[in-house]
Design a protein around this motif. Sequence first.
Motif, short mmCIF file in Angstrom:
data_model
loop_
_atom_site.label_atom_id
_atom_site.label_comp_id
_atom_site.label_asym_id
_atom_site.label_seq_id
_atom_site.Cartn_x
_atom_site.Cartn_y
_atom_site.Cartn_z
N GLU A 39 0.82 -1.21 0.00
CA GLU A 39 0.00 0.00 0.00
C GLU A 39 0.86 1.27 0.00
OE1 GLU A 39 -3.27 0.02 -0.42
OE2 GLU A 39 -3.31 -2.17 -0.47
N ASN A 43 1.25 3.98 -2.96
CA ASN A 43 1.00 5.42 -2.81
C ASN A 43 2.18 6.25 -3.32
OD1 ASN A 43 -1.49 4.99 -1.73
ND2 ASN A 43 -0.89 5.38 0.40
N GLY A 131 -5.41 1.09 2.18
CA GLY A 131 -4.48 2.16 1.83
C GLY A 131 -3.51 2.55 2.92
N HIS A 263 -6.77 -1.68 -5.72
CA HIS A 263 -6.91 -1.61 -4.26
C HIS A 263 -7.74 -2.77 -3.73
CE1 HIS A 263 -5.31 2.49 -4.44
NE2 HIS A 263 -6.07 2.62 -5.49
#
Length: 634
Positions: A39, A43, A131, A263
């Motif tokens: 995650e 990002n 996330g 995701h």
Amino acid sequence: MSETVTNNKETRGFQSEVKQLLHLMIHSLYSNKEIFLRELISNASDASDKLRFQALSNSELYQGDADLGVKLSFDEKANTLTISDNGIGMSRDDVIEHLGTIAKSGTADFFSKLSEEQSKDSQLIGQFGVGFYSAFIVADAVTVRTRAAGVASDQAVQWHSAGEGEYTIETVNKESRGTDIVLHMREEGKEFLNEWRLREVISKYSDHIGIPVFIQTVVRDDEGNETEQKTWEQVNKAQALWTRSKSDISDEEYQEFYKHVSHDFAEPLVWAHNRVEGKNDYTSLLYIPSKAPWDMMNRDHKSGLKLYVQRVFIMDDAEQFMPSYLRFVRGLIDSNDLPLNVSREILQDNKVTQSLRSACTKRVLTTLERLAKNEPEKYQSFWKEFGLVMKEGPAEDFANKEKVAGLLRFASTENTSSEQNVGLADYVARMKEGQDKIFYLTADSYSAAKNSPHLEQFKAKGLEVILMYDRIDEWLMNYLTEFDGKQFQSITKAGLDLSQFEDEAEKEKQKETEQEFKSVVERTKEYLGDRVKEVRTTFKLASTPAVVVTDDFEMGTQMAKLLEAAGQAVPEVKYILEINPNHDLVKRMADEPDEQAFGRWVEVLLGQAMLAERGSMEDPTQFVGAINQLLAKA
Ligand code: ADP
Ligand code: MG
């Protein structure tokens, strides 16, 4: 790192949904804890993509000055793992918005559905997409230092939280652009303070992302002994997956890449990776998930396609490339024809967009057709998840109506369960000699459909009927008028004609009975007046005395209910009462000389028929009264 100038420090509370998410995540994802790295690297990669994109219109932000990448370093003594990127960074407002709230609408609803039962939650929560907050699976405190591109070094922001309801935010100094995320590891996170463990996780999850991931390693001397020196070593391939050739990519790589773009935690069901040259020059990588996203039915559900132009990330949620009924498709399109400065507005009516959209739509439909043909069980699981959305297809996508229709699945009288697994092609293949229509019935529920009196003559004649009981079906049937050259025919419509399946003797006898019954029909009509549109005899019933039907071009019951539920004013449905002259009740009614008693019989017939059709009646008291009077006399 330079000295911190404390400035503007404040403590803020997390939005309650974030608190819930943090709690659930820590308690349900501990068995899957390594995903935090996927995650956070994901990002960082997104942040680099965004920087490149913004630099297209503002070259001040990034001139290829430093190569974009992610750097991982750890300190066993301090018990920290740091993930740094030189991407777009975040302003103070960005930080408050992105690391303190969950913007997705419907989140509270979603959480209320999560049970205390944790094994199930881990799947659900994965579907939600955890996330950034996944950092708290392994860390008991997280510090984020971030400097947005184009912002002065003394205007960077530091965010810190122990993941328990609050965080602090302050203005700090940061030399370089981008974001450092420092994880203060819990006991359970300590295994990641290890070069080999990190390498293992990175190559598993991050091989396919487009920017390099570096890990800090200790330089060894000629004898292999550790020195004081450290160096950065690249550990992933750093070639965007879709730019590689299909034959070089393993299923596992496709699956990991899917998790990066979607995701989603679960494996994708199928995917299609295509490079097209010629009139349009593009690559598409389209995935069908195995589970419906939790918010698929929300109005503002985002499209799952990313748009790249010449390998540069342009936007998320590129909904222009996929019709709404395929909104569950995830993946990306990388076009060589669109300009780099393309905007949503430009995409709106653009020839390239249109032809990519039509090509990608076809590709998804073909992929599904193939799945249905080669792996029917998998297709069935697809249908369970996405069938409702696919049913929006015939209304939305005129050009592909027949293809979409071929992908629809329904329950049918051929089966004994409510499972929707009959395709229209299956139905057509089973049609009887001389049958030129596809018969269907819509109802509120499977059992209401299955037990409908309208089915009696179809059973007797051995004709298959498609049973529809999803809310959307009635609406769907406004758009789905034929398949394979055969018209659809609702079996509750007055125009239904099954005489071709009857022999001459039968027809002759029916005519006679109808003649004999003429006066009964007239008496009934007289009694009911305007309450029905018409009364007639029918021979399509066996054990039911009467039904109501509607004229072919009149609004049917299910449609009226649908509109009512949507809060619209609905004109009264005009029903035709059809009575079964061979039924004992009807025969008794026909023999009733007293007009008042006759009227009670009619009330009972109409009431029953309305109950079967609508599940409710206008005046239950009158109905019950009529029954009671008849019973008292019996
Ligand atoms: P998602 O990636 O699905 O948007 P996340 O929880 O992973 O959700 O991240 C939330 C948001 O925080 C991101 O959309 C982004 O705006 C911001 N963000 C997170 N990490 C970074 C980073 N390294 N650089 C810049 N922005 C970031
Ligand atoms: Mg993310």
